[in-house]
Design an enzyme around this catalytic site. Structure first.
Site, PDB file in Angstrom:
ATOM      1  N   HIS A 246       0.844   5.574   6.386  1.00  0.00           N
ATOM      2  CA  HIS A 246       0.723   6.091   5.022  1.00  0.00           C
ATOM      3  C   HIS A 246       0.956   7.601   5.013  1.00  0.00           C
ATOM      4  O   HIS A 246       1.189   8.205   6.054  1.00  0.00           O
ATOM      5  CB  HIS A 246      -0.652   5.712   4.457  1.00  0.00           C
ATOM      6  CG  HIS A 246      -0.865   4.239   4.394  1.00  0.00           C
ATOM      7  ND1 HIS A 246      -1.517   3.530   5.394  1.00  0.00           N
ATOM      8  CD2 HIS A 246      -0.495   3.317   3.470  1.00  0.00           C
ATOM      9  CE1 HIS A 246      -1.538   2.246   5.089  1.00  0.00           C
ATOM     10  NE2 HIS A 246      -0.920   2.083   3.924  1.00  0.00           N
TER      11      HIS A 246
ATOM     12  N   SER B 204       0.808  -1.214   0.000  1.00  0.00           N
ATOM     13  CA  SER B 204       0.000   0.000   0.000  1.00  0.00           C
ATOM     14  C   SER B 204       0.844   1.268   0.000  1.00  0.00           C
ATOM     15  O   SER B 204       0.384   2.329  -0.445  1.00  0.00           O
ATOM     16  CB  SER B 204      -0.948   0.004   1.199  1.00  0.00           C
ATOM     17  OG  SER B 204      -0.224  -0.088   2.409  1.00  0.00           O
TER      18      SER B 204
ATOM     19  N   ASP C 291      -3.663   7.030  11.487  1.00  0.00           N
ATOM     20  CA  ASP C 291      -2.799   6.348  10.520  1.00  0.00           C
ATOM     21  C   ASP C 291      -1.483   7.116  10.437  1.00  0.00           C
ATOM     22  O   ASP C 291      -1.403   8.182   9.823  1.00  0.00           O
ATOM     23  CB  ASP C 291      -3.485   6.301   9.150  1.00  0.00           C
ATOM     24  CG  ASP C 291      -2.636   5.625   8.074  1.00  0.00           C
ATOM     25  OD1 ASP C 291      -1.481   5.264   8.374  1.00  0.00           O
ATOM     26  OD2 ASP C 291      -3.123   5.479   6.934  1.00  0.00           O
TER      27      ASP C 291
END
Length: 468
Positions: free
Chosen positions: A445, A196, A442
């Site tokens: 990312h 990802s 998060d």
């Protein structure tokens, strides 16, 4: 002095003017010193000969014999004097790549990257606030933005994280030009292969170029693990292929991949069929090998077998096996003209005490980079990065050209660049979590626009400096 970087490609970047001038003057000084010493030696030789000439003058044979060394000494002195009027080393003063692009590109076609590496380390530098040229595009207007990194769309109001530009020490990188990149990719295919975070970088790259292509001349194709952006006028594609462990695994489904245990099969063939025709390949693999407390299971056989023959390994051992399979396959099967890149580990920011915040704080509400030079999170596993470096070094010794895109250190500084709570989540957030935002932030990312744009600027630098 600029430090060297680990890479391959052709001459493109330039170091500071002062360093080159200093080297030039130092070399001239050494040359002059050697010349003076040589002249002194010749004069001493003459003095010795003269002291003995009177004693030998009565002997004609001996006197005639003296003519040969004297003439030889005179010739040697003449050569030394003439050499002082020439600079025997061809010094080329550094040229700023923005001012003399044509000259640099001409030189790049015949100069190896080893010279470039001796000049500048693109991955060593600092973040410079630049609200004039950053961001490179609008995140809210990018047609192909992904919701898990669309921070502005999901409520982030402090957008300063979009306005930092990476500045290497001692040199510049070229300004990103979407048209130039697509021109280089005309009739070609670039594929990002990995997890990802590689998809994060791919989304950034697509957003960096898609705005210059009219709506009817661009498209996005979703085909399972393969996502493909097409720019029709250029006959170019920029793709992403989901393969988090590089080799086959039970995590290969692009949607249903959150497994309680991880199983790998030491084969890359199935995945390679999806990207073997690419002209540029950008690999990564790191995050999926870092699950705390989890072992990796190696499957001997096939996922279709009724009885599984499994061997349990430490995650790092599994990563080493995956790298070996990846490198062996490329060595045996890949077109040597394909440009290969491997993106280094992307750091997380989950322990606030590392930068002076509370120990229970993470990237949530962080709005400034870390300015401590050389900062490194204790969560970054540099041993795994060294495994990649060792594997790539072996590939190079076998004649393969692979460039490590070392984004680790520059990303370590950017605790402000993560989505934290400003993204779409695919599971429901509980009331308890909502009451404590850092609990579900998060910090892995990256917001787009943001840090991955710098990764792609570095990738772009290599692409435009090579005959792609």
């Amino acid at each position: 002095m600029c430090s060297s970087l680990d890479g391959s490609g052709e001459q493109f970047f330039s170091c500071s003017h002062t360093n080159s001038q200093n080297l030039h003057l130092q070399s001239k000084s050494r040359q002059l010193t050697r010349t003076v010493c040589s002249i002194k030696a010749v004069l001493l030789h003459w003095r010795w000969r003269c002291m003995h000439t009177r004693d030998m003058a009565k002997n004609p044979t001996t006197s005639s014999a003296l003519l040969v060394p004297i003439l030889a000494s005179l010739f040697f002195l003449l050569v030394i004097v003439v050499s002082l009027s020439y600079d025997k080393v061809d010094y080329i003063l550094p040229i700023r790549i923005f001012e003399h692009q044509e000259q640099v590109e001409t030189r790049s076609s015949s100069t190896s990257v080893s010279n470039q590496e001796a000049e500048c380390d693109l991955f060593s530098g600092r973040w410079v606030f630049d609200d004039e040229t950053r961001p490179l595009y609008s995140g809210t207007q990018c047609k192909y933005m992904h919701d898990e990194v669309a921070c502005e769309k999901y409520g982030r109001r402090d957008l300063k994280h979009q306005q930092w530009r990476w500045q290497p020490n001692g040199c510049d990188i070229p300004r990103f030009d979407a048209h130039e990149l697509l021109t280089r990719l005309k009739g070609k295919r670039m594929v990002f292969v990995g997890d990802s975070l590689n998809r994060n970088q791919w989304v950034s790259m697509v957003c960096m170029v898609e705005s210059i292509v009219s709506s009817e001349k661009k498209s996005m194709i979703y085909n399972g693990s393969l996502l493909s952006f097409r720019a029709k006028d250029f006959n170019a594609s920029i793709d992403f292929y989901w393969s988090p462990l590089l080799v086959e695994s039970n995590c290969d489904d692009p949607v249903l991949h959150r497994m309680t245990n991880r199983i790998m099969r030491i084969s890359i063939e199935k995945h390679a069929r999806q990207w073997t025709d690419a002209d540029i390949l950008v690999f990564n693999s790191y995050l999926w090998w870092k699950k705390p407390g989890m072992k990796m299971k190696v499957l001997h056989g096939s996922f279709e077998d009724e009885i599984e023959n499994l061997e349990e390994l430490e995650m790092a051992e599994g990563f080493q096996l995956a790298l070996k399979e990846w490198s062996n396959w490329l060595e045996l099967n890949q077109n040597p003209n394909v440009k290969l890149f491997f993106v280094s580990l992307s750091p997380t920011h989950v322990w606030g005490d590392e930068w002076g915040a509370a120990s229970d704080q993470n990237c949530y509400n962080e709005t400034e980079p870390i300015h401590e030079e050389g900062y490194a999170s204790r969560g970054s596993d540099y041993k795994m990065l060294h495994m990649v470096e060792s594997t790539v070094a072996k590939m190079r010794r076998k004649g393969m050209s692979v460039q490590i895109l070392n984004i680790t250190q520059l990303s370590e500084y950017r605790k402000d660049g993560h989505p934290s709570v400003y993204r779409r989540y695919w599971v429901n957030i509980t009331q308890e979590q909502l009451a404590e935002p850092s609990s579900y932030s998060d910090c892995t990312h990256w917001c787009v626009p943001g840090v991955p744009d710098a990764w792609n600027e570095l990738l772009y630098s290599y692409i435009v400096s090579q005959q792609v």
